[in-house]
Design an enzyme around this catalytic site. Structure first.
Site, PDB file in Angstrom:
ATOM      1  N   GLU A 181      -1.793 -10.563  11.741  1.00  0.00           N
ATOM      2  CA  GLU A 181      -2.127  -9.428  10.880  1.00  0.00           C
ATOM      3  C   GLU A 181      -3.278  -8.641  11.476  1.00  0.00           C
ATOM      4  O   GLU A 181      -4.145  -9.219  12.132  1.00  0.00           O
ATOM      5  CB  GLU A 181      -2.569  -9.924   9.493  1.00  0.00           C
ATOM      6  CG  GLU A 181      -1.461  -9.991   8.480  1.00  0.00           C
ATOM      7  CD  GLU A 181      -1.099  -8.638   7.895  1.00  0.00           C
ATOM      8  OE1 GLU A 181      -1.165  -7.613   8.610  1.00  0.00           O
ATOM      9  OE2 GLU A 181      -0.730  -8.601   6.724  1.00  0.00           O
ATOM     10  N   ASP A 182      -3.317  -7.345  11.214  1.00  0.00           N
ATOM     11  CA  ASP A 182      -4.464  -6.548  11.609  1.00  0.00           C
ATOM     12  C   ASP A 182      -5.628  -6.802  10.663  1.00  0.00           C
ATOM     13  O   ASP A 182      -6.762  -6.966  11.084  1.00  0.00           O
ATOM     14  CB  ASP A 182      -4.118  -5.058  11.666  1.00  0.00           C
ATOM     15  CG  ASP A 182      -3.529  -4.509  10.371  1.00  0.00           C
ATOM     16  OD1 ASP A 182      -3.147  -5.298   9.485  1.00  0.00           O
ATOM     17  OD2 ASP A 182      -3.427  -3.273  10.252  1.00  0.00           O
ATOM     18  N   LYS A 189     -11.471  -9.021   5.053  1.00  0.00           N
ATOM     19  CA  LYS A 189     -12.433  -8.544   4.052  1.00  0.00           C
ATOM     20  C   LYS A 189     -12.520  -9.620   2.973  1.00  0.00           C
ATOM     21  O   LYS A 189     -11.924  -9.504   1.908  1.00  0.00           O
ATOM     22  CB  LYS A 189     -11.967  -7.225   3.425  1.00  0.00           C
ATOM     23  CG  LYS A 189     -12.020  -6.038   4.337  1.00  0.00           C
ATOM     24  CD  LYS A 189     -11.619  -4.781   3.556  1.00  0.00           C
ATOM     25  CE  LYS A 189     -11.544  -3.572   4.424  1.00  0.00           C
ATOM     26  NZ  LYS A 189     -11.114  -2.372   3.655  1.00  0.00           N
ATOM     27  N   GLY A 204      -5.176  -9.568   0.100  1.00  0.00           N
ATOM     28  CA  GLY A 204      -4.301 -10.704   0.350  1.00  0.00           C
ATOM     29  C   GLY A 204      -2.945 -10.581  -0.316  1.00  0.00           C
ATOM     30  O   GLY A 204      -2.094 -11.458  -0.172  1.00  0.00           O
ATOM     31  N   LYS A 205      -2.709  -9.491  -1.020  1.00  0.00           N
ATOM     32  CA  LYS A 205      -1.459  -9.349  -1.776  1.00  0.00           C
ATOM     33  C   LYS A 205      -0.218  -9.347  -0.881  1.00  0.00           C
ATOM     34  O   LYS A 205       0.776  -9.990  -1.204  1.00  0.00           O
ATOM     35  CB  LYS A 205      -1.480  -8.078  -2.624  1.00  0.00           C
ATOM     36  CG  LYS A 205      -0.209  -7.943  -3.452  1.00  0.00           C
ATOM     37  CD  LYS A 205      -0.291  -6.866  -4.475  1.00  0.00           C
ATOM     38  CE  LYS A 205       0.977  -6.927  -5.317  1.00  0.00           C
ATOM     39  NZ  LYS A 205       0.845  -6.238  -6.571  1.00  0.00           N
ATOM     40  N   THR A 206      -0.286  -8.626   0.230  1.00  0.00           N
ATOM     41  CA  THR A 206       0.883  -8.543   1.114  1.00  0.00           C
ATOM     42  C   THR A 206       1.315  -9.933   1.554  1.00  0.00           C
ATOM     43  O   THR A 206       2.482 -10.311   1.412  1.00  0.00           O
ATOM     44  CB  THR A 206       0.572  -7.661   2.337  1.00  0.00           C
ATOM     45  OG1 THR A 206       0.224  -6.351   1.882  1.00  0.00           O
ATOM     46  CG2 THR A 206       1.771  -7.573   3.272  1.00  0.00           C
ATOM     47  N   LEU A 207       0.381 -10.711   2.072  1.00  0.00           N
ATOM     48  CA  LEU A 207       0.725 -12.065   2.535  1.00  0.00           C
ATOM     49  C   LEU A 207       1.055 -12.989   1.367  1.00  0.00           C
ATOM     50  O   LEU A 207       1.939 -13.838   1.484  1.00  0.00           O
ATOM     51  CB  LEU A 207      -0.396 -12.644   3.384  1.00  0.00           C
ATOM     52  CG  LEU A 207      -0.532 -12.039   4.776  1.00  0.00           C
ATOM     53  CD1 LEU A 207      -1.720 -12.639   5.513  1.00  0.00           C
ATOM     54  CD2 LEU A 207       0.743 -12.234   5.580  1.00  0.00           C
ATOM     55  N   ASP A 251      -4.749   2.504  10.434  1.00  0.00           N
ATOM     56  CA  ASP A 251      -4.595   3.943  10.288  1.00  0.00           C
ATOM     57  C   ASP A 251      -5.165   4.483   8.995  1.00  0.00           C
ATOM     58  O   ASP A 251      -5.434   3.746   8.050  1.00  0.00           O
ATOM     59  CB  ASP A 251      -3.112   4.311  10.356  1.00  0.00           C
ATOM     60  CG  ASP A 251      -2.365   3.923   9.093  1.00  0.00           C
ATOM     61  OD1 ASP A 251      -1.743   4.802   8.477  1.00  0.00           O
ATOM     62  OD2 ASP A 251      -2.403   2.739   8.708  1.00  0.00           O
ATOM     63  N   ARG A 300      -4.472   5.117  14.738  1.00  0.00           N
ATOM     64  CA  ARG A 300      -4.082   3.816  15.281  1.00  0.00           C
ATOM     65  C   ARG A 300      -4.380   3.690  16.772  1.00  0.00           C
ATOM     66  O   ARG A 300      -4.593   2.605  17.275  1.00  0.00           O
ATOM     67  CB  ARG A 300      -2.582   3.565  15.085  1.00  0.00           C
ATOM     68  CG  ARG A 300      -2.156   3.367  13.660  1.00  0.00           C
ATOM     69  CD  ARG A 300      -0.690   2.936  13.597  1.00  0.00           C
ATOM     70  NE  ARG A 300      -0.135   3.061  12.275  1.00  0.00           N
ATOM     71  CZ  ARG A 300      -0.267   2.176  11.313  1.00  0.00           C
ATOM     72  NH1 ARG A 300      -0.977   1.091  11.501  1.00  0.00           N
ATOM     73  NH2 ARG A 300       0.292   2.363  10.138  1.00  0.00           N
ATOM     74  N   GLY A 336       0.279  -2.119  11.698  1.00  0.00           N
ATOM     75  CA  GLY A 336      -1.107  -2.283  12.097  1.00  0.00           C
ATOM     76  C   GLY A 336      -1.409  -3.326  13.139  1.00  0.00           C
ATOM     77  O   GLY A 336      -2.350  -3.175  13.916  1.00  0.00           O
ATOM     78  N   ASP A 365      -7.149  -7.979   3.355  1.00  0.00           N
ATOM     79  CA  ASP A 365      -8.184  -7.582   2.401  1.00  0.00           C
ATOM     80  C   ASP A 365      -7.898  -8.225   1.049  1.00  0.00           C
ATOM     81  O   ASP A 365      -8.358  -9.320   0.806  1.00  0.00           O
ATOM     82  CB  ASP A 365      -8.407  -6.068   2.346  1.00  0.00           C
ATOM     83  CG  ASP A 365      -7.124  -5.254   2.316  1.00  0.00           C
ATOM     84  OD1 ASP A 365      -6.115  -5.701   1.773  1.00  0.00           O
ATOM     85  OD2 ASP A 365      -7.168  -4.128   2.843  1.00  0.00           O
ATOM     86  N   PHE A 411     -13.493   0.954   4.204  1.00  0.00           N
ATOM     87  CA  PHE A 411     -12.273   1.384   4.859  1.00  0.00           C
ATOM     88  C   PHE A 411     -12.512   1.525   6.358  1.00  0.00           C
ATOM     89  O   PHE A 411     -13.490   2.134   6.784  1.00  0.00           O
ATOM     90  CB  PHE A 411     -11.778   2.705   4.266  1.00  0.00           C
ATOM     91  CG  PHE A 411     -10.400   3.072   4.726  1.00  0.00           C
ATOM     92  CD1 PHE A 411      -9.289   2.469   4.165  1.00  0.00           C
ATOM     93  CD2 PHE A 411     -10.215   3.996   5.744  1.00  0.00           C
ATOM     94  CE1 PHE A 411      -8.009   2.798   4.597  1.00  0.00           C
ATOM     95  CE2 PHE A 411      -8.948   4.331   6.176  1.00  0.00           C
ATOM     96  CZ  PHE A 411      -7.844   3.734   5.605  1.00  0.00           C
TER      97      PHE A 411
END
Length: 177
Positions: free
Chosen positions: A102-103, A134, A108-111, A162, A168, A48, A106, A155
């Protein structure tokens, strides 16, 4: 207001190309000022962030390096809850001033799951630049240092973001109708 249809969903323009580019120039100015005596190392998270990272980099006037990694937690319109590293980080971050690109942040879990891996490498500093945040959806203690836009918990697609791999390439950011 323009609309687009991707697969089975309709989206309307939320942020224009001009608005996005103006904000990216502003963020680049902040980074140029904050790192005028440094050489930050950017880690752009694919897929992203590729458009944001490229446009941000065009406006940097300082010395800087960039690499790309692939982390994913989304399928369709929902987070899977699992963060998968598809392409890893090969760089030594010890003593570097690191900025994650980051794109969108939201939940924050990924980071939240990725940051400890970076901290373990003992960078001099670690900051986050996210085009979108977000904040109302953020569950994990992750707060971007450079934010393009704080958006509602809806969303969005376009400008690197995407819906099931599509959209994208749109120059604007669209919000689900």
């Amino acid at each position: 207001m323009a609309t687009v249809t991707i697969k089975d969903k309709s989206f309307e323009t939320y942020l224009s190309e001009e608005t996005i580019q103006s904000r990216i120039r502003f963020i680049a100015g902040q980074i140029n000022s904050d790192y005028k005596d440094g050489k930050p190392f950017f880690i752009a998270i694919l897929n992203g962030s590729f458009m944001f990272a490229a446009d941000l980099f065009k406006h940097l006037t300082i010395d800087a390096e960039i690499c790309f990694i692939k982390l994913a937690s989304y399928e369709g319109m929902k987070s899977t809850g699992n963060v998968v590293t598809s392409i890893g980080l090969d760089e030594d971050l010890f003593g570097k001033e690191v900025i994650i690109v980051e794109d969108i942040v939201d939940t924050g879990k990924t980071l939240h799951q990725f940051l400890p891996k970076l901290v373990h490498q003992q960078p001099k500093s670690l900051k986050i630049a996210s085009l979108l945040h977000k904040s109302a959806a953020t569950v994990y203690p992750v707060k971007p240092d450079y934010v393009g836009f704080d958006i509602p918990d809806k969303f969005v697609v376009g400008y690197g973001l995407d819906y099931d791999g599509l959209g994208r390439n749109l120059k604007e950011i669209y919000q689900l109708i």
